[in-house]
Scaffold this motif. Sequence first.
Motif, short mmCIF file in Angstrom:
data_model
loop_
_atom_site.label_atom_id
_atom_site.label_comp_id
_atom_site.label_asym_id
_atom_site.label_seq_id
_atom_site.Cartn_x
_atom_site.Cartn_y
_atom_site.Cartn_z
N UNK A 107 0.85 5.08 18.08
CA UNK A 107 1.43 5.83 19.19
C UNK A 107 1.67 7.30 18.85
N UNK A 108 1.34 7.71 17.62
CA UNK A 108 1.45 9.11 17.24
C UNK A 108 2.86 9.60 16.98
N UNK A 109 3.84 8.70 16.88
CA UNK A 109 5.23 9.12 16.72
C UNK A 109 5.73 9.05 15.27
N UNK A 110 4.89 8.54 14.38
CA UNK A 110 5.29 8.39 12.98
C UNK A 110 4.16 8.84 12.07
N UNK A 111 4.51 9.62 11.06
CA UNK A 111 3.56 9.99 10.01
C UNK A 111 3.99 9.32 8.72
N UNK A 112 3.01 9.00 7.90
CA UNK A 112 3.26 8.39 6.59
C UNK A 112 2.65 9.28 5.51
N UNK A 113 3.29 9.31 4.35
CA UNK A 113 2.72 10.01 3.20
C UNK A 113 3.44 9.53 1.95
N UNK A 114 2.84 9.82 0.81
CA UNK A 114 3.46 9.48 -0.46
C UNK A 114 3.22 10.58 -1.47
N UNK A 115 3.99 10.57 -2.53
CA UNK A 115 3.66 11.29 -3.75
C UNK A 115 3.25 10.20 -4.73
N UNK A 116 1.96 10.15 -5.06
CA UNK A 116 1.45 9.04 -5.88
C UNK A 116 2.12 8.96 -7.24
N UNK A 117 2.70 10.05 -7.70
CA UNK A 117 3.39 10.04 -8.98
C UNK A 117 4.84 9.56 -8.86
N UNK A 118 5.40 9.63 -7.66
CA UNK A 118 6.79 9.19 -7.44
C UNK A 118 6.87 7.74 -6.98
N UNK A 119 5.73 7.19 -6.51
CA UNK A 119 5.63 5.76 -6.17
C UNK A 119 6.56 5.33 -5.03
N UNK A 135 8.09 1.83 -6.90
CA UNK A 135 8.53 2.17 -8.25
C UNK A 135 8.65 0.92 -9.11
N UNK A 136 8.18 1.06 -10.36
CA UNK A 136 8.22 -0.06 -11.28
C UNK A 136 7.08 -1.04 -11.13
N UNK A 137 6.17 -0.77 -10.19
CA UNK A 137 5.03 -1.65 -9.97
C UNK A 137 3.76 -0.99 -10.50
N UNK A 138 2.76 -1.79 -10.77
CA UNK A 138 1.53 -1.28 -11.33
C UNK A 138 0.66 -0.63 -10.26
N UNK A 139 -0.07 0.39 -10.68
CA UNK A 139 -0.97 1.08 -9.76
C UNK A 139 -0.24 2.17 -8.98
N UNK A 140 -1.03 3.04 -8.35
CA UNK A 140 -0.48 4.14 -7.56
C UNK A 140 -0.98 4.05 -6.13
N UNK A 144 -4.67 0.84 -3.67
CA UNK A 144 -3.79 0.78 -4.84
C UNK A 144 -4.62 1.17 -6.07
N UNK A 145 -4.58 2.45 -6.39
CA UNK A 145 -5.40 3.02 -7.45
C UNK A 145 -4.92 2.55 -8.82
N UNK A 146 -5.87 2.10 -9.62
CA UNK A 146 -5.56 1.58 -10.94
C UNK A 146 -5.49 0.07 -10.98
N UNK A 147 -5.34 -0.54 -9.82
CA UNK A 147 -5.24 -1.99 -9.74
C UNK A 147 -6.40 -2.63 -8.99
N UNK A 148 -7.30 -1.81 -8.43
CA UNK A 148 -8.46 -2.36 -7.74
C UNK A 148 -8.10 -3.22 -6.55
N UNK A 155 -10.89 -5.47 -5.03
CA UNK A 155 -12.12 -4.69 -5.13
C UNK A 155 -12.70 -4.87 -6.53
N UNK A 156 -14.00 -4.67 -6.70
CA UNK A 156 -14.62 -4.93 -8.00
C UNK A 156 -14.43 -3.83 -9.04
N UNK A 157 -13.75 -2.73 -8.69
CA UNK A 157 -13.46 -1.67 -9.65
C UNK A 157 -11.99 -1.30 -9.54
N UNK A 158 -11.44 -0.69 -10.56
CA UNK A 158 -9.99 -0.46 -10.61
C UNK A 158 -9.54 0.81 -9.88
N UNK A 159 -10.34 1.89 -9.97
CA UNK A 159 -9.91 3.18 -9.43
C UNK A 159 -10.34 3.33 -7.97
N UNK A 160 -9.65 2.63 -7.09
CA UNK A 160 -9.92 2.74 -5.66
C UNK A 160 -9.10 3.90 -5.11
#
Length: 296
Positions: free
Chosen positions: A158-170, A195-200, A216-220, A237-242
Amino acid sequence: MSEPESVGARVLSPHASELGEGPVYDPIDDTLWWFDILGKTLIEHRFATSETKVHELPFMASAMGLVDADHHLIAAEDGLYLRRIGDGNLALVAPVEADNPATRSNDGRAHASGAFWTSTMGREFETGAGSIYWFCRGEVRRLFSGLTVPNSICFSPDGTTAYFTDSRAHVLHRVAIDPATGLPTGEPEMFNDHRGKKGAQDGTVCDVDGLLWNACNGMGRLDVYAPDGRRVRSIALPVSRVTCPAFLGEKADRIAMTTAKEGLSPEEREREADAGRTFLLDIGVRGRLEPRVALG
């Protein structure tokens, strides 16, 4: 949660990127576009012919917004450029941190209002060097700063919410926005605590039901989050760095996923022979096609 599902992801094209990112599907010509940021290239895959073309760029670029049948907007290391599809001509539309050689562009996505959100980050992952910007009809505004690797930019149906992350802050955030402009109307709040979970948490798209499909980069894995922030599904996924998913097809009912070789050891590169390639997942999603960016 149980182990990630296996859906039989297949390689879309033989091209392998060092850092594949920013996939966008254009229904006008049934084509998927994506970038190899470190390779300074734009990759084009036409489904009608199964042909993949690699276009050299004069700079690092990372994200794209669809404009019209003849042009795309691309986020590059010093600003936003209009690219003519026919001959690759580039014209600067708006500088973004052009005076800061320490940063480059990263994530980006169009909002239904015609606005385009894009992010910057330090070339060496410098802490707090990144920001998120809003662009529309020639105007640029900085929305958020002090981020390290801004990612996961996407918008609710509906265009009323945006999402974002800092991949280093998790932490995956959500923020209320004006559906008419794509500008924030409130302050960011936590959507999912990684935070505290594997992958970014990396690139994300949001489907018609408000589900977020996150690389989820690093976890495929391709993780799926419900509108309340719960992770409700994971796909292997068949590779880890997605790095980033994209909906594609006339009904936006399939997913493409870019991946990377960056950060893999020589042994890992040998073991993950398809690292850096883009994959196609036929899993019957209820996706959304990307809106067009408003230039004027």
